[in-house]
Design a protein around this motif. Sequence first.
Motif, PDB file in Angstrom:
ATOM      1  N   SER A   5       0.838  -1.192   0.000  1.00 16.96           N
ATOM      2  CA  SER A   5       0.000   0.000   0.000  1.00 16.96           C
ATOM      3  C   SER A   5       0.878   1.248   0.000  1.00 16.96           C
ATOM      4  O   SER A   5       2.071   1.172   0.238  1.00 16.96           O
ATOM      5  CB  SER A   5      -0.890  -0.007   1.240  1.00 16.96           C
ATOM      6  OG  SER A   5      -0.098   0.231   2.387  1.00 16.96           O
ATOM      7  N   PHE A  80      -1.599   3.528  -7.887  1.00 17.29           N
ATOM      8  CA  PHE A  80      -1.928   2.117  -8.149  1.00 17.29           C
ATOM      9  C   PHE A  80      -1.450   1.256  -6.990  1.00 17.29           C
ATOM     10  O   PHE A  80      -2.215   0.684  -6.258  1.00 17.29           O
ATOM     11  CB  PHE A  80      -1.341   1.670  -9.488  1.00 17.29           C
ATOM     12  CG  PHE A  80      -1.611   0.221  -9.812  1.00 17.29           C
ATOM     13  CD1 PHE A  80      -2.901  -0.286  -9.809  1.00 17.29           C
ATOM     14  CD2 PHE A  80      -0.564  -0.631 -10.128  1.00 17.29           C
ATOM     15  CE1 PHE A  80      -3.136  -1.621 -10.107  1.00 17.29           C
ATOM     16  CE2 PHE A  80      -0.795  -1.960 -10.440  1.00 17.29           C
ATOM     17  CZ  PHE A  80      -2.085  -2.460 -10.430  1.00 17.29           C
ATOM     18  N   ARG A  81      -0.141   1.152  -6.817  1.00 19.43           N
ATOM     19  CA  ARG A  81       0.449   0.448  -5.682  1.00 19.43           C
ATOM     20  C   ARG A  81       1.961   0.629  -5.687  1.00 19.43           C
ATOM     21  O   ARG A  81       2.513   1.173  -6.629  1.00 19.43           O
ATOM     22  CB  ARG A  81       0.089  -1.026  -5.619  1.00 19.43           C
ATOM     23  CG  ARG A  81       0.164  -1.803  -6.896  1.00 19.43           C
ATOM     24  CD  ARG A  81      -0.034  -3.311  -6.703  1.00 19.43           C
ATOM     25  NE  ARG A  81      -1.417  -3.723  -6.637  1.00 19.43           N
ATOM     26  CZ  ARG A  81      -1.884  -4.838  -7.182  1.00 19.43           C
ATOM     27  NH1 ARG A  81      -1.078  -5.659  -7.816  1.00 19.43           N
ATOM     28  NH2 ARG A  81      -3.141  -5.169  -7.072  1.00 19.43           N
ATOM     29  N   TYR A  83       5.765  -1.214  -5.491  1.00 19.33           N
ATOM     30  CA  TYR A  83       6.479  -2.458  -5.793  1.00 19.33           C
ATOM     31  C   TYR A  83       7.927  -2.252  -5.367  1.00 19.33           C
ATOM     32  O   TYR A  83       8.437  -1.135  -5.407  1.00 19.33           O
ATOM     33  CB  TYR A  83       6.480  -2.751  -7.294  1.00 19.33           C
ATOM     34  CG  TYR A  83       5.163  -3.198  -7.860  1.00 19.33           C
ATOM     35  CD1 TYR A  83       4.936  -4.539  -8.149  1.00 19.33           C
ATOM     36  CD2 TYR A  83       4.148  -2.293  -8.128  1.00 19.33           C
ATOM     37  CE1 TYR A  83       3.727  -4.964  -8.692  1.00 19.33           C
ATOM     38  CE2 TYR A  83       2.939  -2.703  -8.667  1.00 19.33           C
ATOM     39  CZ  TYR A  83       2.738  -4.038  -8.944  1.00 19.33           C
ATOM     40  OH  TYR A  83       1.549  -4.448  -9.480  1.00 19.33           O
ATOM     41  N   HIS A  94      -1.092   5.942 -12.233  1.00 22.45           N
ATOM     42  CA  HIS A  94      -1.592   5.821 -13.598  1.00 22.45           C
ATOM     43  C   HIS A  94      -2.430   7.038 -13.950  1.00 22.45           C
ATOM     44  O   HIS A  94      -2.972   7.716 -13.067  1.00 22.45           O
ATOM     45  CB  HIS A  94      -2.376   4.520 -13.811  1.00 22.45           C
ATOM     46  CG  HIS A  94      -3.642   4.398 -13.031  1.00 22.45           C
ATOM     47  ND1 HIS A  94      -4.865   4.762 -13.536  1.00 22.45           N
ATOM     48  CD2 HIS A  94      -3.884   3.947 -11.770  1.00 22.45           C
ATOM     49  CE1 HIS A  94      -5.803   4.535 -12.635  1.00 22.45           C
ATOM     50  NE2 HIS A  94      -5.236   4.042 -11.548  1.00 22.45           N
ATOM     51  N   ASP A 146      -0.306  -6.903 -13.800  1.00 21.30           N
ATOM     52  CA  ASP A 146      -1.195  -6.665 -12.641  1.00 21.30           C
ATOM     53  C   ASP A 146      -2.222  -5.591 -12.964  1.00 21.30           C
ATOM     54  O   ASP A 146      -3.407  -5.724 -12.644  1.00 21.30           O
ATOM     55  CB  ASP A 146      -0.382  -6.216 -11.413  1.00 21.30           C
ATOM     56  CG  ASP A 146       0.394  -7.329 -10.747  1.00 21.30           C
ATOM     57  OD1 ASP A 146       0.164  -8.514 -11.080  1.00 21.30           O
ATOM     58  OD2 ASP A 146       1.253  -7.007  -9.909  1.00 21.30           O
ATOM     59  N   PHE A 147      -1.781  -4.517 -13.600  1.00 13.46           N
ATOM     60  CA  PHE A 147      -2.666  -3.395 -13.925  1.00 13.46           C
ATOM     61  C   PHE A 147      -3.755  -3.853 -14.907  1.00 13.46           C
ATOM     62  O   PHE A 147      -4.930  -3.522 -14.730  1.00 13.46           O
ATOM     63  CB  PHE A 147      -1.855  -2.244 -14.513  1.00 13.46           C
ATOM     64  CG  PHE A 147      -2.640  -0.991 -14.732  1.00 13.46           C
ATOM     65  CD1 PHE A 147      -2.966  -0.161 -13.684  1.00 13.46           C
ATOM     66  CD2 PHE A 147      -3.069  -0.641 -16.011  1.00 13.46           C
ATOM     67  CE1 PHE A 147      -3.699   1.004 -13.872  1.00 13.46           C
ATOM     68  CE2 PHE A 147      -3.802   0.517 -16.216  1.00 13.46           C
ATOM     69  CZ  PHE A 147      -4.115   1.342 -15.144  1.00 13.46           C
ATOM     70  N   SER A 149      -4.928  -6.812 -15.284  1.00 17.97           N
ATOM     71  CA  SER A 149      -5.842  -7.764 -14.636  1.00 17.97           C
ATOM     72  C   SER A 149      -6.826  -7.087 -13.686  1.00 17.97           C
ATOM     73  O   SER A 149      -7.795  -7.703 -13.274  1.00 17.97           O
ATOM     74  CB  SER A 149      -5.055  -8.849 -13.908  1.00 17.97           C
ATOM     75  OG  SER A 149      -4.467  -8.328 -12.723  1.00 17.97           O
ATOM     76  N   LYS A 150      -6.593  -5.833 -13.329  1.00 20.93           N
ATOM     77  CA  LYS A 150      -7.500  -5.122 -12.396  1.00 20.93           C
ATOM     78  C   LYS A 150      -8.679  -4.581 -13.125  1.00 20.93           C
ATOM     79  O   LYS A 150      -8.923  -3.806 -13.782  1.00 20.93           O
ATOM     80  CB  LYS A 150      -6.751  -4.011 -11.642  1.00 20.93           C
ATOM     81  CG  LYS A 150      -5.777  -4.534 -10.648  1.00 20.93           C
ATOM     82  CD  LYS A 150      -6.500  -5.181  -9.512  1.00 20.93           C
ATOM     83  CE  LYS A 150      -5.552  -5.789  -8.502  1.00 20.93           C
ATOM     84  NZ  LYS A 150      -6.168  -6.594  -7.531  1.00 20.93           N
TER      85      LYS A 150
END
Length: 150
Positions: A5, A80-81, A83, A94, A146-147, A149-150
């Motif tokens: 987060s 977004f998140r 990493y 984004h 990941d992006f 797939s959201k």
Amino acid sequence: MSFSSPTKVTPSNIPSVALAILYQDGRFLMQLRDNIPTIIYPDRWGFFGGHLEPGETPEIGVKREVLEEINYKIENPIFFRNYDDDEAFCHIFHAPLTVSIDDLILREGADLGFVSPEEVKKGQCYSKKLGDVRPLGKIHQEILLDFISK
């Protein structure tokens, strides 16, 4: 690699960067990084953005870096998140690209271009400027998967 987060504390032993997933018409704008061995992810397709200045927030950093690199002003980047890998702790944002790619001025990197979801899955993209295929940075590919797939 892991993600977290926006409240996670940035590790002190690796650089902290803010990166932008910029998209238009179902494709992602990416930068082909210069082939310089001393930079992070050399000769790979990656996101626009870069190192945070001391005391700079990730949101301000991503706006500054994108403006410096392609002369594009992101109005409202959406988090977004986070990493992290062995190279950098990444704050990922984004935003839509609301201008033509022809209106951008590449000031850093070997090339820029749109990458389709199919190319993201393959992990490589053709560079018109170099006339050759180059790989996506591993972390950049994983983030985009990941992006998507959201």
